[in-house]
Design a protein around this motif. Structure first.
Motif, PDB file in Angstrom:
ATOM      1  N   GLY A   1      -7.417 -31.648 -39.199  1.00 22.13           N
ATOM      2  CA  GLY A   1      -8.192 -30.681 -39.940  1.00 22.13           C
ATOM      3  C   GLY A   1      -9.271 -29.891 -39.296  1.00 22.13           C
ATOM      4  O   GLY A   1      -9.555 -30.302 -38.219  1.00 22.13           O
ATOM      5  N   LYS A   2      -9.884 -28.858 -40.203  1.00 22.56           N
ATOM      6  CA  LYS A   2     -10.929 -28.174 -39.597  1.00 22.56           C
ATOM      7  C   LYS A   2     -12.142 -29.229 -39.009  1.00 22.56           C
ATOM      8  O   LYS A   2     -12.722 -28.751 -38.025  1.00 22.56           O
ATOM      9  N   LYS A   3     -12.430 -30.216 -40.014  1.00 16.51           N
ATOM     10  CA  LYS A   3     -13.552 -31.090 -39.774  1.00 16.51           C
ATOM     11  C   LYS A   3     -13.359 -31.666 -38.269  1.00 16.51           C
ATOM     12  O   LYS A   3     -14.321 -31.927 -37.610  1.00 16.51           O
ATOM     13  N   PHE A   4     -12.071 -32.150 -38.045  1.00 16.13           N
ATOM     14  CA  PHE A   4     -11.857 -32.585 -36.832  1.00 16.13           C
ATOM     15  C   PHE A   4     -12.276 -31.584 -35.558  1.00 16.13           C
ATOM     16  O   PHE A   4     -12.871 -31.998 -34.494  1.00 16.13           O
TER      17      PHE A   4
ATOM     18  N   VAL B   1     -14.945 -32.065 -32.540  1.00 18.83           N
ATOM     19  CA  VAL B   1     -14.710 -31.892 -31.120  1.00 18.83           C
ATOM     20  C   VAL B   1     -15.501 -30.755 -30.669  1.00 18.83           C
ATOM     21  O   VAL B   1     -16.200 -30.764 -29.212  1.00 18.83           O
ATOM     22  N   GLU B   2     -15.799 -29.784 -31.209  1.00 24.01           N
ATOM     23  CA  GLU B   2     -16.603 -28.713 -30.563  1.00 24.01           C
ATOM     24  C   GLU B   2     -17.954 -28.958 -30.381  1.00 24.01           C
ATOM     25  O   GLU B   2     -18.428 -28.617 -29.373  1.00 24.01           O
ATOM     26  N   ASN B   3     -18.527 -29.862 -31.389  1.00 22.53           N
ATOM     27  CA  ASN B   3     -19.984 -30.063 -31.103  1.00 22.53           C
ATOM     28  C   ASN B   3     -20.270 -31.205 -29.950  1.00 22.53           C
ATOM     29  O   ASN B   3     -21.508 -31.442 -29.718  1.00 22.53           O
ATOM     30  N   ILE B   4     -19.238 -32.033 -29.601  1.00 26.14           N
ATOM     31  CA  ILE B   4     -19.510 -32.998 -28.544  1.00 26.14           C
ATOM     32  C   ILE B   4     -19.551 -32.451 -27.019  1.00 26.14           C
ATOM     33  O   ILE B   4     -18.520 -31.694 -26.743  1.00 26.14           O
ATOM     34  N   PRO B   5     -20.645 -32.607 -26.608  1.00 27.29           N
ATOM     35  CA  PRO B   5     -20.663 -31.941 -25.055  1.00 27.29           C
ATOM     36  C   PRO B   5     -19.546 -32.277 -24.233  1.00 27.29           C
ATOM     37  O   PRO B   5     -19.252 -33.420 -24.359  1.00 27.29           O
TER      38      PRO B   5
ATOM     39  N   TYR C   1      -9.018 -27.134 -28.338  1.00 24.98           N
ATOM     40  CA  TYR C   1     -10.327 -27.387 -29.230  1.00 24.98           C
ATOM     41  C   TYR C   1     -11.404 -26.892 -28.837  1.00 24.98           C
ATOM     42  O   TYR C   1     -12.272 -26.389 -29.396  1.00 24.98           O
ATOM     43  N   LYS C   2     -11.834 -26.928 -27.545  1.00 23.27           N
ATOM     44  CA  LYS C   2     -12.925 -26.492 -27.092  1.00 23.27           C
ATOM     45  C   LYS C   2     -13.259 -24.941 -26.483  1.00 23.27           C
ATOM     46  O   LYS C   2     -14.282 -24.484 -26.296  1.00 23.27           O
ATOM     47  N   ASN C   3     -12.153 -24.322 -26.579  1.00 22.63           N
ATOM     48  CA  ASN C   3     -12.208 -22.869 -26.190  1.00 22.63           C
ATOM     49  C   ASN C   3     -12.571 -22.817 -24.791  1.00 22.63           C
ATOM     50  O   ASN C   3     -13.269 -21.787 -24.366  1.00 22.63           O
TER      51      ASN C   3
END
Length: 255
Positions: free
Chosen positions: A183-186, A190-194, A232-234
């Motif tokens: 989902g969007k939350k996942f 992932v985006e917020n973990i360096p 996920y991280k673009n």
């Protein structure tokens, strides 16, 4: 690209007939390092033997919460002392699992804490397994700090664990499950973990990524996991491969 497999179980029975074939194929396909992970006394001994056989395989030794009634963490200490093996690079996999058995929580927690203390005594990092036990995992890790590194294996993010990871600089490993429908939350987690706190794994022979669900998972699937993580991280997939590779070497103190 080259890859570092941070969590696999090649000493499992399923590989008894093709272990050499699979491990050699991994090396030929850019898997430079493999951490073979124990989950009880026997598998930990097998993991050490495997690391002695292959120069690119290292071992982690520990007792999984499923074996809380059948094993003793003192055995892990004895194994380490008898081997004096520089290729033992972590204590794991250890942690909590309430998915199927919930009547031994206190025993699991005690085993978890004892193995964190063992890791500190041996100056080794820990590999954490946590399944349907995130609150108790959070409490244990917060109150009993691993001094030489903490890695959450097969990371299932939630608000509390992500906050714990970010506040303490802990490492997380993403595996085949990152390719499953999310989902969007996942994606936000992932985006917020360096990238500096992320590594990749397969948990071979378990958790094969899409489109290979239902098959025996191997480290040959690491590029699929890396590609999905990059999405996920673009980020560029080669950059993600390089960063997770270097992060892994640093975490396990492999020169």
């Amino acid at each position: 690209m080259k890859f570092f497999e941070t969590h696999a179980h090649y000493s499992d029975e399923i590989f008894k007939d093709n272990q050499d074939e699979i491990l050699n194929k991994c090396r030929e396909n850019g898997i430079d390092y493999i951490i073979d992970v124990g989950y009880n006394t026997k598998s930990s001994i097998d993991s050490i033997e495997l690391s002695n056989k292959y120069d690119y395989v290292y071992s982690a030794i520990g007792i999984h919460p499923h074996d809380v009634k059948n094993d003793n963490y003192n055995n892990i200490y004895d194994i380490y002392n008898k081997c004096e093996n520089e290729k033992i690079v972590a204590i794991g996999e250890i942690g909590l699992d309430y998915a199927f058995v919930k009547d031994n929580k206190e025993e699991q927690i005690k085993l978890f804490i004892n193995q964190i203390e063992l890791a500190n005594a041996l100056k080794l990092p820990i590999l954490i397994h946590s399944r349907e036990a995130y609150l108790d995992t959070y409490k244990v890790v917060k109150e009993h700090k691993a001094k030489y590194g903490t890695l959450f294996h097969c990371f299932h993010p939630n608000d509390d664990l992500v906050r714990l990871v970010l506040e303490n600089g802990y490492m997380v490993a993403f595996g085949g499950n990152i390719t499953y429908k999310r989902g969007k939350k996942f994606a936000e987690y992932v985006e917020n973990i360096p990238m500096s706190q992320i590594v990749i794994e397969t948990d071979s022979p378990y958790l094969p990524p899409e489109p290979y669900r239902g098959t025996v998972n191997t480290s040959l699937n690491l590029p699929i996991i890396c590609k999905k993580l990059a999405e996920y991280k673009n980020l560029d997939v080669e950059y993600v491969a390089k960063e997770t590779y270097e992060n892994s070497k640093k975490f396990f103190n492999i020169k």
